[in-house]
Design an enzyme around this catalytic site. Structure first.
Site, PDB file in Angstrom:
ATOM      1  N   ASP A 145       9.219   2.879  -0.029  1.00 12.85           N
ATOM      2  CA  ASP A 145       8.167   3.511   0.756  1.00 12.85           C
ATOM      3  C   ASP A 145       8.386   3.098   2.208  1.00 12.85           C
ATOM      4  OD1 ASP A 145       5.937   4.290   2.116  1.00 12.85           O
ATOM      5  OD2 ASP A 145       4.504   3.621   0.597  1.00 12.85           O
TER       6      ASP A 145
ATOM      7  N   LYS B 167       4.057   8.949   8.986  1.00 11.19           N
ATOM      8  CA  LYS B 167       3.812   8.359  10.309  1.00 11.19           C
ATOM      9  C   LYS B 167       4.770   8.871  11.402  1.00 11.19           C
ATOM     10  CE  LYS B 167       0.832   4.900   8.457  1.00 11.19           C
ATOM     11  NZ  LYS B 167       0.843   4.087   7.269  1.00 11.19           N
TER      12      LYS B 167
ATOM     13  N   TYR C 148       0.853  -1.193   0.000  1.00 14.80           N
ATOM     14  CA  TYR C 148       0.000   0.000   0.000  1.00 14.80           C
ATOM     15  C   TYR C 148       0.882   1.234   0.000  1.00 14.80           C
ATOM     16  CZ  TYR C 148      -3.486   3.437   1.626  1.00 14.80           C
ATOM     17  OH  TYR C 148      -4.305   4.531   1.744  1.00 14.80           O
TER      18      TYR C 148
HETATM   19  C1  LIG Z   1       0.180   4.530   5.863  1.00 13.08           C
HETATM   20  C2  LIG Z   1       0.942   4.306   4.639  1.00 13.08           C
HETATM   21  C3  LIG Z   1       0.876   5.186   3.547  1.00 13.08           C
HETATM   22  C4  LIG Z   1      -0.111   6.308   3.484  1.00 13.08           C
HETATM   23  O1  LIG Z   1       0.087   7.256   4.472  1.00 13.08           O
HETATM   24  P1  LIG Z   1      -1.131   8.226   4.865  1.00 13.08           P
HETATM   25  O2  LIG Z   1      -0.487   9.202   5.802  1.00 13.08           O
HETATM   26  O3  LIG Z   1      -2.159   7.365   5.498  1.00 13.08           O
HETATM   27  O4  LIG Z   1      -1.599   8.868   3.628  1.00 13.08           O
HETATM   28  C5  LIG Z   1       1.739   4.990   2.486  1.00 13.08           C
HETATM   29  N1  LIG Z   1       2.602   3.974   2.479  1.00 13.08           N
HETATM   30  C6  LIG Z   1       2.676   3.098   3.491  1.00 13.08           C
HETATM   31  C7  LIG Z   1       3.694   1.997   3.432  1.00 13.08           C
HETATM   32  C8  LIG Z   1       1.840   3.215   4.592  1.00 13.08           C
HETATM   33  O5  LIG Z   1       1.877   2.304   5.560  1.00 13.08           O
END
Ligand SMILES: *Cc1c(COP(=O)(O)O)cnc(C)c1O
Length: 408
Positions: free
Chosen positions: A223, A251, A128
């Protein structure tokens, strides 16, 4: 609000029942509106690595608020946070703050396309990267077929340039590079997949991606929205000794306030406006309140590096209890991240994650919730330790897990 929530997984659709409504939180403990207390293993999906309402972060934010919330002009705080991040992650030579992980991944892909002048990207099934159009594709359409949108409202024209492969599958990646020679702008991956439950990269997989992207002059994007400052200060790049071209963060770096970042090689990041032709902007990007929370969080991580080890030991204690309680299940763990799949396993990609028994997961979740343990309310989300979990918290959690194994 659709489903009563502002982000889908909060609705408890997979586990049934009504979501708990949080009134407040402190350290590793949540308190809901009905007067219940829980030991928290969601930690807002990762940001709360210091536990909730960390006194130093709260105090810093309180002070910063008195000086104004946002100016739409640069502040020293952005430089201070940027320096902390650059010190921890030397691959990030130039960076841009944004307001979410979604924005970070979307922008990283835009700049990769701008830099290479190529169209296609490769993403992995089950990873994701936020909810931007080109990244919401239906998993499992197979390597050589056109990707289908994974959400209504996403145009096919957005997803047809998103190629997909299975996590840990080198052969499929090789095939894509053969077929789309010199057309692939970027490969984006969660270096530890944490959005299909927890799935670790197999030995050599990330090295393989580094090599094949290097040979094809394709941008490798890690990511690290979850793994950044989670698998130690240097994130997954340090943990696995791989230098990607771009890194996305989110995060933890916002200390619980909205924050994201993309950055990496200077020659790539120099394409971003106002230096270059890749446009990306944000009214609240790098605002002084979120940067303050980020600084106060990262400083404590730098000061207490030993706590990473402690968090990992706590995660090991919990995963050992899970293995004892459910010998027929698969328990995956990397550092202080873990998840249990109710399947024989091994679980190393999206297809194997989907062999889990969701009914049993639901009973397991409800058993724990009823006894004051709040774990991720979905088989396909993971659990996060924080530095605020005490030995008592961990022992109590293990006790409940072992009991659940006898009863379920
Ligand atoms: C949470 C997450 C996102 C998206 O971040 P948001 O702040 O919720 O938009 C993107 N990549 C990874 C790996 C994530 O866990």
């Amino acid at each position: 609000m659709p489903g009563g929530v502002n982000s889908p997984v909060r609705a408890f659709l997979q586990v049934g029942g009504v979501p708990i409504f949080i009134k407040r939180a402190e350290g590793a403990h949540l308190f809901d509106e009905d007067g219940n207390e829980y030991i928290d293993y969601v930690n807002s999906w990762g940001p709360s690595i210091l536990g909730h309402a960390n006194p130093k972060v709260v105090e810093a934010v309180r002070k910063a608020a008195l000086d104004g919330f946002t100016f739409g002009a640069p502040t020293r705080k952005e430089n201070e946070l940027a320096s902390l991040i650059a010190a921890a992650m030397p691959d990030i030579k130039m960076m841009r703050f944004v307001n979410s992980g979604t924005e970070a991944a979307m922008s990283a892909i835009r700049v990769a396309r701008g830099y290479t002048g190529r169209e296609y990207i490769v993403k992995f099934n089950g990873c994701y990267h936020g909810h931007s159009d080109g990244l919401l594709i239906k998993a499992g359409s197979g390597v050589m077929t056109a990707s289908k949108p994974g959400s209504a409202g996403v145009l096919k024209s957005y997803t047809k340039t998103t190629l997909q492969a299975d996590y840990n599958n080198k052969e499929q990646v090789r095939e894509l590079f053969k077929k789309y020679k010199e057309k692939i702008a970027a490969v984006i991956i969660e270096p530890v997949a944490a959005n299909m439950g927890l799935v670790a990269p197999e030995v050599g997989f990330l090295e393989f991606l580094r090599d094949i992207t290097y040979e094809n002059e394709t941008v490798l994007i890690f990511d690290e929205v979850i793994t950044g400052f989670r698998l130690g200060l240097g994130g997954a790049s340090e943990y696995y000794h791989i230098s990607p071209d771009l890194i996305c963060l989110g995060k933890i770096i916002g200390g619980g306030l909205p924050m994201g970042l993309y950055g990496g090689k200077k020659c790539i990041m120099e394409q971003v406006a106002p230096l270059g032709d890749v446009y990306q902007a944000g009214t609240l990007s790098g605002n002084p309140i979120a940067t303050t929370a980020g600084i106060a969080t990262l400083k404590q991580l730098f000061e207490h590096k030993e706590k990473y080890q402690e968090m990992e030991e706590n995660a090991v204690q919990i995963t050992d209890a899970l293995k004892t309680a459910y010998p027929y299940a698969t328990v995956n763990r990397v550092g202080s991240l873990y998840s249990i799949f109710f399947t024989k396993g091994p679980v190393m990609d999206y297809a194997t994650a989907n062999t889990s028994d969701l009914i049993l997961f639901r009973r397991y979740f409800q058993y724990l919730l009823g006894r004051g343990i709040y774990v991720a309310p979905s088989q396909f989300e993971i659990n996060f330790l924080s530095m605020a979990h005490s030995k008592e918290d961990i022992n109590q959690t293990c006790h409940v897990i072992l009991e659940s194994g006898k009863e379920l």
